[in-house]
Design a protein around this motif. Structure first.
Motif, PDB file in Angstrom:
ATOM      1  N   ALA A  42      30.601 -27.344  29.813  1.00 28.56           N
ATOM      2  CA  ALA A  42      31.607 -26.271  28.987  1.00 28.56           C
ATOM      3  C   ALA A  42      30.814 -26.222  27.671  1.00 28.56           C
ATOM      4  O   ALA A  42      30.987 -24.878  27.155  1.00 28.56           O
ATOM      5  N   ALA A  43      30.172 -27.275  27.171  1.00 31.98           N
ATOM      6  CA  ALA A  43      29.627 -26.903  25.630  1.00 31.98           C
ATOM      7  C   ALA A  43      28.655 -25.940  25.827  1.00 31.98           C
ATOM      8  O   ALA A  43      28.536 -25.176  24.831  1.00 31.98           O
ATOM      9  N   GLY A  44      27.822 -25.995  26.954  1.00 31.11           N
ATOM     10  CA  GLY A  44      26.678 -25.266  26.959  1.00 31.11           C
ATOM     11  C   GLY A  44      27.331 -23.725  26.961  1.00 31.11           C
ATOM     12  O   GLY A  44      26.783 -22.696  26.569  1.00 31.11           O
ATOM     13  N   ALA A  45      28.339 -23.566  27.826  1.00 25.49           N
ATOM     14  CA  ALA A  45      29.109 -22.234  28.147  1.00 25.49           C
ATOM     15  C   ALA A  45      29.621 -21.647  26.690  1.00 25.49           C
ATOM     16  O   ALA A  45      29.276 -20.370  26.422  1.00 25.49           O
ATOM     17  N   PHE A  46      30.140 -22.757  25.905  1.00 24.51           N
ATOM     18  CA  PHE A  46      30.718 -22.171  24.792  1.00 24.51           C
ATOM     19  C   PHE A  46      29.613 -21.851  23.646  1.00 24.51           C
ATOM     20  O   PHE A  46      29.951 -21.036  22.731  1.00 24.51           O
ATOM     21  N   TYR A  47      28.440 -22.586  23.625  1.00 20.85           N
ATOM     22  CA  TYR A  47      27.346 -22.172  22.737  1.00 20.85           C
ATOM     23  C   TYR A  47      26.902 -20.908  22.971  1.00 20.85           C
ATOM     24  O   TYR A  47      26.505 -20.215  22.081  1.00 20.85           O
ATOM     25  N   GLY A 103      29.697 -27.824  20.905  1.00 17.63           N
ATOM     26  CA  GLY A 103      29.478 -26.632  21.704  1.00 17.63           C
ATOM     27  C   GLY A 103      30.017 -25.521  21.061  1.00 17.63           C
ATOM     28  O   GLY A 103      29.676 -24.303  20.852  1.00 17.63           O
ATOM     29  N   LEU A 104      31.489 -25.558  20.547  1.00 19.02           N
ATOM     30  CA  LEU A 104      32.375 -24.375  20.139  1.00 19.02           C
ATOM     31  C   LEU A 104      31.701 -24.010  18.614  1.00 19.02           C
ATOM     32  O   LEU A 104      31.480 -23.158  18.388  1.00 19.02           O
ATOM     33  N   ALA A 105      31.504 -25.089  17.852  1.00 17.37           N
ATOM     34  CA  ALA A 105      30.995 -25.305  16.417  1.00 17.37           C
ATOM     35  C   ALA A 105      29.581 -24.404  16.660  1.00 17.37           C
ATOM     36  O   ALA A 105      29.314 -23.362  15.731  1.00 17.37           O
ATOM     37  N   ALA A 106      28.751 -24.969  17.634  1.00 13.31           N
ATOM     38  CA  ALA A 106      27.305 -24.053  17.599  1.00 13.31           C
ATOM     39  C   ALA A 106      27.611 -22.556  17.917  1.00 13.31           C
ATOM     40  O   ALA A 106      26.846 -21.698  17.382  1.00 13.31           O
TER      41      ALA A 106
END
Length: 202
Positions: A42-47, A103-106
């Motif tokens: 999920a973090a990768g997707a948000f990135y 991930g969201l912040a990046a």
């Protein structure tokens, strides 16, 4: 009222998934690890930060939250719940929280907001377990619990695919700011509630 208060309803909805997991031979620890890997995805997707990435991230966050409930339910069903499993679950949950927010912040380049959000979330979780450590029972309540955070991340993820900017800031930036403020307020709320209970029982 936080979504954590709906755990009894979630437990009933989990029954078919618990039975399936037992038939497949999935252990609670394996489910906990799988939940963490979904959080990393999920973090990768948000990135990536595009519409597809946000929707995919939202779905993966929902699955992470669902599996986070499932591991404990499977442990109780198979009578293998243990302190070691509880420790693994909590550690992976905290890392999952961190990687999702990172991930969201990046994805929007808001590292300061990301830091403030992460500290708020971690302190909220810390107070919940620390209150248990002093004998008051595990604390899930407050203004914003983990279930609430995951639900908001999922909702904002979907909305960001169609409404990326609101009031001159990205919707994700608004979410991180909200987590920063409300996360710290929730931690303080838990502290003062527990402090009052301890003083009252002294």
């Amino acid at each position: 009222m936080t979504l954590d208060q709906l755990r009894p309803l979630a437990s009933r909805l989990l029954r078919p998934f618990v039975s399936l997991s037992v038939r497949l031979g999935l252990t609670p620890d394996a489910i906990s690890v799988l939940a963490f890997l979904l959080a990393v995805a999920a973090a990768g997707a948000f990135y990536v930060g595009d519409a597809v990435g946000y929707v995919a991230g939202a779905i993966l966050v929902f699955l992470n939250g669902w599996l986070d409930l499932l591991d404990g339910a499977v442990a109780r069903e198979t009578d293998v719940d243990s302190e070691g499993g509880d420790l693994l679950d909590h550690v992976l949950d905290r890392y999952a929280d961190v990687v999702i927010l990172a991930g969201l912040a990046a994805g929007v380049g808001s590292w300061l907001l990301g830091f403030a959000a992460v500290t708020g979330v971690l302190l909220t979780s810390y107070l919940g377990t620390q209150i248990q450590a002093v004998g008051l029972g595990r604390q899930y309540g407050g203004l914003l619990g983990r279930a609430d955070r995951l639900a908001l991340v999922g909702i904002v993820g979907v909305l960001s695919a169609v409404i990326p900017v609101v009031g001159g800031f990205s919707l994700v930036a608004w979410l991180l700011g909200f987590f920063a403020v409300v996360g710290h307020l929730t931690a303080l709320q838990r502290f003062w509630g527990a402090w009052g209970d301890l003083r009252g029982s002294a």
